[in-house]
Motif scaffolding. Structure first.
Motif, PDB file in Angstrom:
ATOM      1  N   GLN A 188       6.983 -13.799  18.482  1.00 32.60           N
ATOM      2  CA  GLN A 188       6.000 -12.910  17.865  1.00 32.60           C
ATOM      3  C   GLN A 188       6.158 -12.917  16.350  1.00 32.60           C
ATOM      4  O   GLN A 188       7.227 -13.249  15.832  1.00 32.60           O
ATOM      5  CB  GLN A 188       6.212 -11.484  18.340  1.00 32.60           C
ATOM      6  CG  GLN A 188       5.143 -10.775  19.047  1.00 32.60           C
ATOM      7  CD  GLN A 188       3.725 -11.138  18.906  1.00 32.60           C
ATOM      8  OE1 GLN A 188       3.257 -11.729  17.926  1.00 32.60           O
ATOM      9  NE2 GLN A 188       2.985 -10.775  19.924  1.00 32.60           N
ATOM     10  N   VAL A 189       5.097 -12.550  15.697  1.00 28.34           N
ATOM     11  CA  VAL A 189       5.060 -12.511  14.234  1.00 28.34           C
ATOM     12  C   VAL A 189       4.599 -11.135  13.805  1.00 28.34           C
ATOM     13  O   VAL A 189       3.668 -10.574  14.389  1.00 28.34           O
ATOM     14  CB  VAL A 189       4.115 -13.589  13.683  1.00 28.34           C
ATOM     15  CG1 VAL A 189       3.973 -13.458  12.179  1.00 28.34           C
ATOM     16  CG2 VAL A 189       4.614 -14.989  14.058  1.00 28.34           C
ATOM     17  N   GLN A 190       5.247 -10.596  12.801  1.00 27.04           N
ATOM     18  CA  GLN A 190       4.847  -9.303  12.245  1.00 27.04           C
ATOM     19  C   GLN A 190       4.547  -9.463  10.759  1.00 27.04           C
ATOM     20  O   GLN A 190       5.273 -10.161  10.048  1.00 27.04           O
ATOM     21  CB  GLN A 190       5.954  -8.257  12.413  1.00 27.04           C
ATOM     22  CG  GLN A 190       6.316  -7.924  13.844  1.00 27.04           C
ATOM     23  CD  GLN A 190       7.275  -8.943  14.444  1.00 27.04           C
ATOM     24  OE1 GLN A 190       8.155  -9.449  13.758  1.00 27.04           O
ATOM     25  NE2 GLN A 190       7.071  -9.256  15.721  1.00 27.04           N
ATOM     26  N   LEU A 191       3.478  -8.789  10.340  1.00 31.25           N
ATOM     27  CA  LEU A 191       3.142  -8.698   8.921  1.00 31.25           C
ATOM     28  C   LEU A 191       3.176  -7.225   8.552  1.00 31.25           C
ATOM     29  O   LEU A 191       2.514  -6.406   9.202  1.00 31.25           O
ATOM     30  CB  LEU A 191       1.753  -9.274   8.635  1.00 31.25           C
ATOM     31  CG  LEU A 191       1.645 -10.789   8.377  1.00 31.25           C
ATOM     32  CD1 LEU A 191       2.032 -11.582   9.599  1.00 31.25           C
ATOM     33  CD2 LEU A 191       0.260 -11.155   7.909  1.00 31.25           C
ATOM     34  N   VAL A 192       3.936  -6.887   7.529  1.00 31.02           N
ATOM     35  CA  VAL A 192       4.099  -5.491   7.142  1.00 31.02           C
ATOM     36  C   VAL A 192       3.735  -5.336   5.663  1.00 31.02           C
ATOM     37  O   VAL A 192       4.383  -5.927   4.793  1.00 31.02           O
ATOM     38  CB  VAL A 192       5.543  -5.005   7.374  1.00 31.02           C
ATOM     39  CG1 VAL A 192       5.678  -3.556   6.926  1.00 31.02           C
ATOM     40  CG2 VAL A 192       5.912  -5.151   8.852  1.00 31.02           C
ATOM     41  N   GLU A 193       2.695  -4.526   5.416  1.00 27.45           N
ATOM     42  CA  GLU A 193       2.270  -4.260   4.047  1.00 27.45           C
ATOM     43  C   GLU A 193       3.031  -3.079   3.469  1.00 27.45           C
ATOM     44  O   GLU A 193       3.483  -2.185   4.195  1.00 27.45           O
ATOM     45  CB  GLU A 193       0.773  -3.935   3.981  1.00 27.45           C
ATOM     46  CG  GLU A 193      -0.155  -5.018   4.488  1.00 27.45           C
ATOM     47  CD  GLU A 193      -0.645  -4.748   5.891  1.00 27.45           C
ATOM     48  OE1 GLU A 193      -1.733  -5.234   6.256  1.00 27.45           O
ATOM     49  OE2 GLU A 193       0.077  -4.050   6.633  1.00 27.45           O
ATOM     50  N   SER A 194       3.129  -3.057   2.149  1.00 27.49           N
ATOM     51  CA  SER A 194       3.708  -1.924   1.429  1.00 27.49           C
ATOM     52  C   SER A 194       3.119  -1.898   0.031  1.00 27.49           C
ATOM     53  O   SER A 194       2.495  -2.868  -0.410  1.00 27.49           O
ATOM     54  CB  SER A 194       5.233  -2.030   1.367  1.00 27.49           C
ATOM     55  OG  SER A 194       5.623  -3.220   0.690  1.00 27.49           O
ATOM     56  N   GLY A 195       3.317  -0.765  -0.650  1.00 26.24           N
ATOM     57  CA  GLY A 195       2.895  -0.671  -2.038  1.00 26.24           C
ATOM     58  C   GLY A 195       1.634   0.136  -2.281  1.00 26.24           C
ATOM     59  O   GLY A 195       1.244   0.334  -3.433  1.00 26.24           O
ATOM     60  N   GLY A 196       0.990   0.589  -1.217  1.00 30.58           N
ATOM     61  CA  GLY A 196      -0.197   1.401  -1.408  1.00 30.58           C
ATOM     62  C   GLY A 196       0.150   2.778  -1.946  1.00 30.58           C
ATOM     63  O   GLY A 196       1.318   3.158  -2.038  1.00 30.58           O
ATOM     64  N   GLY A 197      -0.883   3.514  -2.315  1.00 33.47           N
ATOM     65  CA  GLY A 197      -0.660   4.859  -2.817  1.00 33.47           C
ATOM     66  C   GLY A 197      -1.867   5.401  -3.536  1.00 33.47           C
ATOM     67  O   GLY A 197      -2.974   4.860  -3.430  1.00 33.47           O
ATOM     68  N   LEU A 198      -1.643   6.493  -4.261  1.00 34.64           N
ATOM     69  CA  LEU A 198      -2.688   7.172  -5.023  1.00 34.64           C
ATOM     70  C   LEU A 198      -2.506   6.836  -6.499  1.00 34.64           C
ATOM     71  O   LEU A 198      -1.401   6.967  -7.046  1.00 34.64           O
ATOM     72  CB  LEU A 198      -2.589   8.679  -4.806  1.00 34.64           C
ATOM     73  CG  LEU A 198      -3.504   9.560  -5.652  1.00 34.64           C
ATOM     74  CD1 LEU A 198      -4.961   9.286  -5.326  1.00 34.64           C
ATOM     75  CD2 LEU A 198      -3.159  11.033  -5.421  1.00 34.64           C
ATOM     76  N   VAL A 199      -3.591   6.423  -7.144  1.00 30.34           N
ATOM     77  CA  VAL A 199      -3.535   6.062  -8.556  1.00 30.34           C
ATOM     78  C   VAL A 199      -4.827   6.500  -9.229  1.00 30.34           C
ATOM     79  O   VAL A 199      -5.884   6.577  -8.572  1.00 30.34           O
ATOM     80  CB  VAL A 199      -3.306   4.539  -8.706  1.00 30.34           C
ATOM     81  CG1 VAL A 199      -4.469   3.746  -8.146  1.00 30.34           C
ATOM     82  CG2 VAL A 199      -3.008   4.158 -10.141  1.00 30.34           C
ATOM     83  N   GLN A 200      -4.758   6.788 -10.508  1.00 28.51           N
ATOM     84  CA  GLN A 200      -5.960   7.155 -11.252  1.00 28.51           C
ATOM     85  C   GLN A 200      -6.755   5.906 -11.612  1.00 28.51           C
ATOM     86  O   GLN A 200      -6.206   4.804 -11.729  1.00 28.51           O
ATOM     87  CB  GLN A 200      -5.586   7.907 -12.515  1.00 28.51           C
ATOM     88  CG  GLN A 200      -5.081   9.323 -12.262  1.00 28.51           C
ATOM     89  CD  GLN A 200      -4.927  10.111 -13.546  1.00 28.51           C
ATOM     90  OE1 GLN A 200      -4.655   9.532 -14.598  1.00 28.51           O
ATOM     91  NE2 GLN A 200      -5.084  11.417 -13.461  1.00 28.51           N
ATOM     92  N   ALA A 201      -8.039   6.097 -11.808  1.00 29.81           N
ATOM     93  CA  ALA A 201      -8.892   4.988 -12.237  1.00 29.81           C
ATOM     94  C   ALA A 201      -8.332   4.371 -13.517  1.00 29.81           C
ATOM     95  O   ALA A 201      -7.887   5.077 -14.419  1.00 29.81           O
ATOM     96  CB  ALA A 201     -10.319   5.479 -12.469  1.00 29.81           C
ATOM     97  N   GLY A 202      -8.346   3.039 -13.553  1.00 34.33           N
ATOM     98  CA  GLY A 202      -7.772   2.316 -14.670  1.00 34.33           C
ATOM     99  C   GLY A 202      -6.324   1.925 -14.481  1.00 34.33           C
ATOM    100  O   GLY A 202      -5.778   1.128 -15.257  1.00 34.33           O
ATOM    101  N   GLY A 203      -5.704   2.475 -13.459  1.00 34.93           N
ATOM    102  CA  GLY A 203      -4.299   2.190 -13.188  1.00 34.93           C
ATOM    103  C   GLY A 203      -4.094   0.913 -12.405  1.00 34.93           C
ATOM    104  O   GLY A 203      -5.035   0.161 -12.135  1.00 34.93           O
ATOM    105  N   SER A 204      -2.835   0.690 -12.029  1.00 34.14           N
ATOM    106  CA  SER A 204      -2.447  -0.539 -11.343  1.00 34.14           C
ATOM    107  C   SER A 204      -1.587  -0.232 -10.130  1.00 34.14           C
ATOM    108  O   SER A 204      -0.879   0.776 -10.087  1.00 34.14           O
ATOM    109  CB  SER A 204      -1.660  -1.459 -12.289  1.00 34.14           C
ATOM    110  OG  SER A 204      -2.431  -1.851 -13.400  1.00 34.14           O
ATOM    111  N   LEU A 205      -1.659  -1.123  -9.159  1.00 33.52           N
ATOM    112  CA  LEU A 205      -0.779  -1.107  -8.001  1.00 33.52           C
ATOM    113  C   LEU A 205      -0.465  -2.542  -7.626  1.00 33.52           C
ATOM    114  O   LEU A 205      -1.270  -3.442  -7.876  1.00 33.52           O
ATOM    115  CB  LEU A 205      -1.418  -0.410  -6.795  1.00 33.52           C
ATOM    116  CG  LEU A 205      -1.487   1.102  -6.768  1.00 33.52           C
ATOM    117  CD1 LEU A 205      -2.305   1.560  -5.556  1.00 33.52           C
ATOM    118  CD2 LEU A 205      -0.107   1.727  -6.729  1.00 33.52           C
ATOM    119  N   ARG A 206       0.701  -2.733  -6.990  1.00 30.30           N
ATOM    120  CA  ARG A 206       1.048  -4.043  -6.466  1.00 30.30           C
ATOM    121  C   ARG A 206       1.360  -3.914  -4.983  1.00 30.30           C
ATOM    122  O   ARG A 206       2.292  -3.205  -4.601  1.00 30.30           O
ATOM    123  CB  ARG A 206       2.256  -4.623  -7.201  1.00 30.30           C
ATOM    124  CG  ARG A 206       2.543  -6.072  -6.831  1.00 30.30           C
ATOM    125  CD  ARG A 206       3.874  -6.514  -7.357  1.00 30.30           C
ATOM    126  NE  ARG A 206       4.039  -7.969  -7.320  1.00 30.30           N
ATOM    127  CZ  ARG A 206       5.212  -8.575  -7.177  1.00 30.30           C
ATOM    128  NH1 ARG A 206       6.320  -7.865  -7.068  1.00 30.30           N
ATOM    129  NH2 ARG A 206       5.277  -9.900  -7.170  1.00 30.30           N
TER     130      ARG A 206
END
Length: 122
Positions: A1-19
């Motif tokens: 089996q294969v698993q893909l796990v995302e991370s790094g989401g969240g709440l940010v103000q307009a104009g901001g950045s996330l990875r």
């Protein structure tokens, strides 16, 4: 089996950045294309960006110039750098990978992560 796990989401103000990151694990011989999709409430899942094993990329018009997709093949990890975020970028972001599990397997199989929420406030 294969698993893909995302991370790094969240709440940010307009104009901001996330990875965002997406780590693949399990029975992996090779990963061909990998990509990011997103789904806003009440809407279909839409393409965001794609990258080949050779690092060729393409993007949805709505994110060109703001988002950058990349991958680390040695770590089986996919990234999405999101800059100049807008409220309309708010969605659950999903990663996908086309995985070959063994050297004799004739086909790649597409796996999906569980998603990570990105919320951009105005």
């Amino acid at each position: 089996q294969v698993q893909l796990v995302e991370s790094g989401g969240g709440l940010v103000q307009a104009g901001g950045s996330l990875r965002l990151s997406c780590a693949a694990s399990g029975r992996i011989f090779s990963i061909n294309g990998m990509g990011w999709y997103r789904q806003a409430p009440g809407k279909q899942r839409d393409f965001v960006a794609h990258i080949t094993s050779g690092h060729s990329t393409n993007y949805a018009d709505s994110v060109k110039g703001r988002f950058t997709i990349s991958r680390d093949n040695a770590k089986n990890t996919l990234y999405l750098q999101m800059n100049s975020l807008k409220p309309e970028d708010t969605a659950v972001y999903y990663c996908q990978g086309d995985v070959r599990s063994g050297p004799r397997d004739p086909n790649d199989y597409r796996y999906w992560g569980q998603g990570t929420q990105v919320t951009v406030s105005s």
